[in-house]
Design an enzyme around this catalytic site. Structure first.
Site, PDB file in Angstrom:
ATOM      1  N   GLY A  19       0.815  -1.208   0.000  1.00 53.18           N
ATOM      2  CA  GLY A  19       0.000   0.000   0.000  1.00 53.18           C
ATOM      3  C   GLY A  19       0.843   1.249   0.000  1.00 53.18           C
ATOM      4  N   GLY A  22      -0.388   9.282   1.417  1.00 52.21           N
ATOM      5  CA  GLY A  22       0.181  10.601   1.210  1.00 52.21           C
ATOM      6  C   GLY A  22       1.481  10.808   1.947  1.00 52.21           C
ATOM      7  CE  LYS A  41       1.173   3.154   7.476  1.00 50.49           C
ATOM      8  NZ  LYS A  41      -0.184   3.665   7.765  1.00 50.49           N
ATOM      9  CG  ASP A 135      -6.435  11.563   9.095  1.00 50.47           C
ATOM     10  OD1 ASP A 135      -7.406  12.146   8.574  1.00 50.47           O
ATOM     11  OD2 ASP A 135      -5.519  11.038   8.433  1.00 50.47           O
TER      12      ASP A 135
END
Length: 668
Positions: A19, A22, A41, A135
């Site tokens: 994946g 942004g 990540k 978020d």
């Protein structure tokens, strides 16, 4: 730069890119120290160069690592290597809620509420640890293959907002709260607003506000009223619509103040979807003075056990109202003095409202003679008040004695009857298909006890209710026990590797672990006959105990068909050589006589010439013995003429019974 196959932190092997966003890219990796798969990540280069951002990001990620909740993606590690800043997280095999909504266009009400409950529980756990997400959006909510819902990206959200990252970098502005859009202070209620927008999209398939630019969308969040989800889906229940409205109020004070309040209403919407139970907050009227209604007053008295002395309290209040106290000792302005005098003449002072509060009488006026004007007190009224107070005290004492007696069981017989009369019944709702947490909460809201039993299932995802002991719609007493059978998924018995085992050995090995064994045969040129060629499921795969393992057993090399030669007329040795050359075996050789076949040659064979039979099959044949020698026996009688003259002694011969063939006319 990340390259597939590289090692990070001397333990995480990058396997595949799964994946991108942004701010970061996500990779599937293997943790070689703990032998498990994880998600890594990696921050993009432009953010890794911002030292302030990286510092805040690492601090927040370390704080989030302390969150342990089934609805939050766990953070295992955070680090930096050669300019690469990364977080190591729990690997969730599944899709984001955003993709799930796009795949289904919109979700059913029941499914959307169930997902919202799980998301709320995860966010609540974070709020209880003083961590705000900031978020919340479908892109940051994962749905695993077993149906578990998990919230992710807590650390990045906090770091990003603290560094004023623009909305383009942060992702979609479709879910941001008005206070975030204005750049103001955001707290737990900002997450509630974003979750309300997410719920709106789940039930309608559309975001609440859209526009050509992020600025236009942000302005709509600040100024425009939230559209009704019923504009898109008219059958949405009124309670779900109001839950969305309450979550997305412009003023944070008008929203749900805690996640627990939202979870409670979400659960109620599953039980009673057609009921309008959501209370909208009116800030202007919330602080106004409210008049206690008769029903509310009766409810208060009933709960406090004061109904038995209601009449006495009423009389005490009426008597106390006649004895007007002096104005309290504080200085008032002229306007306030005028307002106070008007309040004294207001009829509300004659009601229970002002003097029902015993604490007010005790603290302000009891025992403080300076607060009263002696001329205003009626001695008779004082005596009546004293008597009534004594009577009230006696009655209260009797009530207390009755309550104590009931507590220790003196009136056990009568109390049990009344308890039976007051026992309430509830209607059991269907929780099959719910996540176990949502199912338990739903039933406990109905005051039902819940017991959980787990059962292995390869059809129902883990932690999903398979069945319930009391069916939907049945009326039962409160606190009745409902047993929920929950799927534990396909749990962990690893299938051993039995490829290459002899058939009996493989059967014994699998049966000892509780597996059933099914067998099939197959020809093989490489595996000896009677040994395992392959197995299904494969080795190291986890399946439920009692499952069937299919073994493929070698039957040796595959058979080939050959044509039976014509052996007739050949000698025995020639016939045997011919069979061997044709990859056939010599079967039984027998012998027989023949007038047409020369001795020693083949007379017949068990398979006709030209027949297709399996390679190495046996062929029987018969060898000729030649012509057979014959022996004949012949018996006959010979007749002859008899001369009497030459044989005079014929009487003797007759007497001896001799009839010679040469004497046919002997008796003539």
């Amino acid at each position: 730069m990340i390259i597939l196959g590289m090692m990070i932190g001397d333990r995480y092997e990058i396997l595949d890119k799964i994946g991108t966003g942004g701010m970061s890219d996500v990779y599937k990796a293997k943790d070689h120290k703990l032998n498990r798969f994880v998600a890594v990540k990696v921050l993009k280069q432009e953010f890794s160069e911002n030292t302030n951002f990286v510092s805040k990001f690492r601090v927040e990620a370390q704080a989030v690592a302390g969150l342990v909740h089934p609805n939050i993606v766990g953070v295992y590690d955070v680090g930096e290597e050669d300019g690469i800043n990364y977080i190591v997280m729990e690997l969730v095999e599944g899709i984001t809620l955003k993709k799930y909504i796009e795949k289904k266009s919109r979700l059913s009400i029941k499914e959307a509420i169930s997902i919202a409950i799980q998301v709320s529980m995860g966010i609540e756990a974070a709020h209880n640890n003083h961590i705000i997400h900031r978020d919340i959006k479908p892109q940051n909510i994962m749905i695993s293959r077993d149906g578990k819902v998990k919230v992710m990206d807590f650390g990045i959200a906090k770091a990003a907002t603290s560094n004023t990252i623009t909305s383009n970098v942060m992702g979609s502005v479709h879910y941001t709260s008005p206070e975030q859009a204005r750049g103001g202070f955001s707290d737990e209620k900002s997450d509630i607003y974003s979750l309300g927008c997410t719920l709106f999209e789940m039930v309608t398939g559309h975001v609440p506000f859209d526009g050509e630019t992020t600025v236009a969308i942000a302005i709509k969040h600040i100024q425009d009223e939230m559209p009704s989800p019923r504009e898109y889906v008219p059958e949405i229940p009124i309670c779900v619509e109001k839950i969305i409205y309450k979550c997305t109020q412009k003023s944070p004070d008008r929203r749900y103040q805690k996640m627990s309040e939202l979870i409670l209403d979400l659960k109620k919407s599953l039980v009673t979807p057609d009921e309008d139970f959501v209370t909208m907050v009116d800030v202007d009227s919330a602080a106004a003075t409210r008049t206690v209604t008769d029903e509310e007053l009766a409810s208060i008295k009933e709960r406090t056990g004061a109904l038995a002395v209601e009449d006495i309290h009423m009389r005490l209040n009426e008597d106390a109202a006649k004895a007007k106290p002096k104005k309290p000792h504080f200085i008032l302005s002229d306007d306030e003095e005028e307002d106070y005098e008007e309040d004294e003449t207001d009829e509300s002072y004659d009601d229970d409202e002002e003097y029902e509060d015993d604490s007010y009488e005790d603290e302000e006026y009891e025992g403080d003679e300076d607060e009263y004007d002696d001329d205003d007190i009626d001695p008779k009224m004082e005596r009546v008040t004293t008597i009534l107070a004594i009577v009230a005290a006696v009655i209260i004492g009797v009530i207390a004695l009755v309550l104590v007696a009931n507590a220790i069981g003196i009136f056990k017989g009568g109390s049990s009857d009344s308890a039976e009369e007051s026992q309430k019944t509830v209607e059991v709702v269907n929780v099959v298909g719910f996540n176990i947490d949502a199912a338990k909460s739903t039933l406990e809201e109905l005051y039902l006890s819940v017991d959980v039993q787990y059962e292995e299932s390869d059809e129902v995802p883990e932690n999903i209710v398979i069945r319930q002991s009391i069916p939907e719609g049945e009326m039962v007493e409160e606190h009745s026990l409902v047993i929920l059978t929950v799927s534990s998924g396909v749990s962990g018995i690893e299938v051993p590797n039995v490829v290459g085992y002899e058939e009996t050995q493989a059967d014994t090995t699998l049966s000892a672990l509780g597996f059933k064994v099914s067998k099939q045969t197959e020809y093989s040129d490489t595996v000896d006959e009677g040994y395992v060629i392959s197995q299904t499921p494969e080795a190291l795969e986890k399946i439920a105990s009692g499952s069937t393992v299919v073994l493929t057993i070698s039957a040796g090399p595959a058979e080939k068909n050959v044509t039976v030669p014509d052996l007739r007329g050949m000698t025995e040795s020639e016939a045997k050589a011919k069979l061997t050359a044709s990859n056939l075996k010599v079967g039984t050789v027998t012998e027989d006589y023949s007038d047409s076949v020369t001795k020693g040659n083949v007379l017949s064979q068990s398979y006709s010439p030209g027949t297709e039979i399996g390679e190495n099959s046996s062929v029987n044949f018969v060898v000729s013995l030649g012509k057979k020698d014959s022996t004949y026996n012949y018996s006959a009688s010979i007749s002859a003429w008899f001369d009497r003259d030459n044989y005079p002694d014929h009487s003797v011969r007759r007497k001896e019974g001799v009839y010679h063939q040469f004497f046919p006319l002997y008796d003539q």
